[in-house]
Design a protein around this motif. Structure first.
Motif, mmCIF file in Angstrom:
data_model
loop_
_atom_site.group_PDB
_atom_site.id
_atom_site.type_symbol
_atom_site.label_atom_id
_atom_site.label_comp_id
_atom_site.label_asym_id
_atom_site.label_seq_id
_atom_site.Cartn_x
_atom_site.Cartn_y
_atom_site.Cartn_z
ATOM 1 N N ASP A 43 0.817 -1.218 0.000
ATOM 2 C CA ASP A 43 0.000 0.000 0.000
ATOM 3 C C ASP A 43 0.852 1.271 0.000
ATOM 4 O O ASP A 43 0.453 2.289 -0.558
ATOM 5 C CB ASP A 43 -0.945 0.024 1.205
ATOM 6 C CG ASP A 43 -2.051 -1.017 1.107
ATOM 7 O OD1 ASP A 43 -2.251 -1.586 0.008
ATOM 8 O OD2 ASP A 43 -2.703 -1.267 2.141
ATOM 9 N N LYS A 44 2.017 1.212 0.640
ATOM 10 C CA LYS A 44 2.917 2.367 0.672
ATOM 11 C C LYS A 44 3.660 2.539 -0.647
ATOM 12 O O LYS A 44 4.314 3.552 -0.868
ATOM 13 C CB LYS A 44 3.942 2.226 1.797
ATOM 14 C CG LYS A 44 3.384 2.253 3.207
ATOM 15 C CD LYS A 44 2.904 3.627 3.602
ATOM 16 C CE LYS A 44 4.066 4.494 4.014
ATOM 17 N NZ LYS A 44 3.657 5.810 4.485
ATOM 18 N N GLY A 45 3.576 1.529 -1.534
ATOM 19 C CA GLY A 45 4.289 1.603 -2.806
ATOM 20 C C GLY A 45 5.755 1.224 -2.689
ATOM 21 O O GLY A 45 6.550 1.499 -3.582
ATOM 22 N N TRP A 46 6.101 0.595 -1.566
ATOM 23 C CA TRP A 46 7.483 0.167 -1.362
ATOM 24 C C TRP A 46 7.740 -1.135 -2.097
ATOM 25 O O TRP A 46 6.831 -1.922 -2.336
ATOM 26 C CB TRP A 46 7.775 -0.005 0.119
ATOM 27 C CG TRP A 46 7.717 1.267 0.916
ATOM 28 C CD1 TRP A 46 7.771 2.550 0.439
ATOM 29 C CD2 TRP A 46 7.566 1.390 2.329
ATOM 30 N NE1 TRP A 46 7.667 3.447 1.469
ATOM 31 C CE2 TRP A 46 7.542 2.753 2.644
ATOM 32 C CE3 TRP A 46 7.447 0.473 3.357
ATOM 33 C CZ2 TRP A 46 7.426 3.237 3.943
ATOM 34 C CZ3 TRP A 46 7.328 0.942 4.652
ATOM 35 C CH2 TRP A 46 7.315 2.307 4.941
ATOM 36 N N ASN A 47 8.995 -1.362 -2.450
ATOM 37 C CA ASN A 47 9.390 -2.579 -3.147
ATOM 38 C C ASN A 47 9.861 -3.617 -2.132
ATOM 39 O O ASN A 47 10.816 -3.369 -1.396
ATOM 40 C CB ASN A 47 10.501 -2.280 -4.151
ATOM 41 C CG ASN A 47 10.016 -1.358 -5.243
ATOM 42 O OD1 ASN A 47 9.043 -1.654 -5.914
ATOM 43 N ND2 ASN A 47 10.678 -0.224 -5.412
ATOM 44 N N PRO A 48 9.219 -4.790 -2.098
ATOM 45 C CA PRO A 48 9.635 -5.825 -1.155
ATOM 46 C C PRO A 48 10.979 -6.425 -1.558
ATOM 47 O O PRO A 48 11.259 -6.628 -2.735
ATOM 48 C CB PRO A 48 8.539 -6.887 -1.258
ATOM 49 C CG PRO A 48 7.492 -6.332 -2.150
ATOM 50 C CD PRO A 48 8.043 -5.165 -2.858
ATOM 51 N N GLY A 49 11.795 -6.683 -0.559
ATOM 52 C CA GLY A 49 13.068 -7.364 -0.755
ATOM 53 C C GLY A 49 13.242 -8.386 0.350
ATOM 54 O O GLY A 49 12.803 -8.171 1.475
ATOM 55 N N ILE A 50 13.875 -9.498 0.016
ATOM 56 C CA ILE A 50 14.059 -10.577 0.989
ATOM 57 C C ILE A 50 15.545 -10.814 1.169
ATOM 58 O O ILE A 50 16.297 -10.874 0.185
ATOM 59 C CB ILE A 50 13.346 -11.859 0.503
ATOM 60 C CG1 ILE A 50 11.856 -11.581 0.305
ATOM 61 C CG2 ILE A 50 13.577 -13.006 1.487
ATOM 62 C CD1 ILE A 50 11.139 -12.616 -0.514
ATOM 63 N N GLU A 51 15.973 -10.946 2.415
ATOM 64 C CA GLU A 51 17.369 -11.207 2.736
ATOM 65 C C GLU A 51 17.453 -12.325 3.760
ATOM 66 O O GLU A 51 16.485 -12.601 4.468
ATOM 67 C CB GLU A 51 18.044 -9.950 3.296
ATOM 68 C CG GLU A 51 18.111 -8.814 2.315
ATOM 69 C CD GLU A 51 18.756 -7.573 2.886
ATOM 70 O OE1 GLU A 51 19.221 -6.750 2.087
ATOM 71 O OE2 GLU A 51 18.792 -7.407 4.129
ATOM 72 N N ASN A 102 11.604 3.757 -2.653
ATOM 73 C CA ASN A 102 12.448 4.263 -3.728
ATOM 74 C C ASN A 102 12.520 5.785 -3.777
ATOM 75 O O ASN A 102 13.403 6.334 -4.419
ATOM 76 C CB ASN A 102 12.025 3.683 -5.085
ATOM 77 C CG ASN A 102 10.593 3.984 -5.430
ATOM 78 O OD1 ASN A 102 9.747 4.068 -4.559
ATOM 79 N ND2 ASN A 102 10.304 4.137 -6.709
ATOM 80 N N PHE A 103 11.630 6.481 -3.090
ATOM 81 C CA PHE A 103 11.711 7.944 -3.049
ATOM 82 C C PHE A 103 12.714 8.408 -1.997
ATOM 83 O O PHE A 103 13.527 9.280 -2.253
ATOM 84 C CB PHE A 103 10.326 8.562 -2.797
ATOM 85 C CG PHE A 103 9.386 8.334 -3.940
ATOM 86 C CD1 PHE A 103 9.528 9.032 -5.127
ATOM 87 C CD2 PHE A 103 8.376 7.404 -3.839
ATOM 88 C CE1 PHE A 103 8.680 8.793 -6.203
ATOM 89 C CE2 PHE A 103 7.518 7.166 -4.895
ATOM 90 C CZ PHE A 103 7.664 7.858 -6.076
ATOM 91 N N ALA A 104 12.662 7.826 -0.815
ATOM 92 C CA ALA A 104 13.614 8.167 0.242
ATOM 93 C C ALA A 104 14.945 7.436 0.031
ATOM 94 O O ALA A 104 15.932 7.754 0.678
ATOM 95 C CB ALA A 104 13.046 7.798 1.609
ATOM 96 N N GLN A 105 14.960 6.478 -0.859
ATOM 97 C CA GLN A 105 16.130 5.657 -1.167
ATOM 98 C C GLN A 105 16.695 4.986 0.079
ATOM 99 O O GLN A 105 17.892 5.051 0.375
ATOM 100 C CB GLN A 105 17.195 6.492 -1.892
ATOM 101 C CG GLN A 105 16.709 6.993 -3.227
ATOM 102 C CD GLN A 105 17.771 7.734 -3.996
ATOM 103 O OE1 GLN A 105 18.880 7.914 -3.535
ATOM 104 N NE2 GLN A 105 17.418 8.167 -5.196
ATOM 105 N N SER A 106 15.789 4.367 0.814
ATOM 106 C CA SER A 106 16.169 3.649 2.029
ATOM 107 C C SER A 106 15.119 2.579 2.309
ATOM 108 O O SER A 106 14.105 2.495 1.622
ATOM 109 C CB SER A 106 16.251 4.617 3.216
ATOM 110 O OG SER A 106 14.976 5.151 3.493
ATOM 111 N N ALA A 107 15.387 1.778 3.310
ATOM 112 C CA ALA A 107 14.405 0.776 3.728
ATOM 113 C C ALA A 107 13.362 1.464 4.604
ATOM 114 O O ALA A 107 13.693 2.074 5.613
ATOM 115 C CB ALA A 107 15.077 -0.349 4.490
ATOM 116 N N GLY A 108 12.106 1.360 4.217
ATOM 117 C CA GLY A 108 11.024 1.928 5.005
ATOM 118 C C GLY A 108 10.683 1.056 6.194
ATOM 119 O O GLY A 108 10.229 1.546 7.216
#
Length: 119
Positions: A43-51, A102-108
């Motif tokens: 919903d926030k438009g963030w891109n999920p990443g798995i580590e 991707n706007f703040a260029q950090s992990a939300g």
């Protein structure tokens, strides 16, 4: 002054006692709670990443990336399937999900969804 709870960490039992990421100090997330958090990331438009990483190295700043971040993925089931695939491939590792802004260029956000086993 109120009493403050101390979260003890044990080097001998780091897989269980150490606290990592956003929800480490709360009770273990239920399946419904995990879905809700993934939906929040979407919903926030963030891109999920798995580590993932070995429990002994979890304090390090470097975790191994599972594939590439899931740019533009909005299907919660697809994200959950990738988390489970990572856990299945690395059952003794911690697995965490990040939401990259991707706007703040950090992990939300970042949350450990599977805790590994110390060997």
């Amino acid at each position: 002054m109120s009493d403050v709870q101390d979260y003890e960490s044990s080097l001998g039992d780091a897989a269980i006692s150490r606290k990592y990421e956003t929800f480490s100090y709360l009770p273990t997330l239920t399946a419904e709670s995990i879905r809700a958090q993934i939906q929040y990331i979407v919903d926030k438009g963030w891109n999920p990443g798995i580590e993932h990483t070995e429990p002994a190295h979890a304090i390090s700043n470097y975790w191994y990336m599972w594939k590439l971040p899931m740019f533009g993925e909005t299907d919660v089931d697809a994200i959950l399937a990738e988390v489970e695939a990572c856990h299945k491939a690395h059952p003794e590792n911690h697995v965490r999900l990040l939401g990259f802004d991707n706007f703040a260029q950090s992990a939300g956000t970042a949350m450990v969804l599977h805790r590994g086993v110390s060997v």
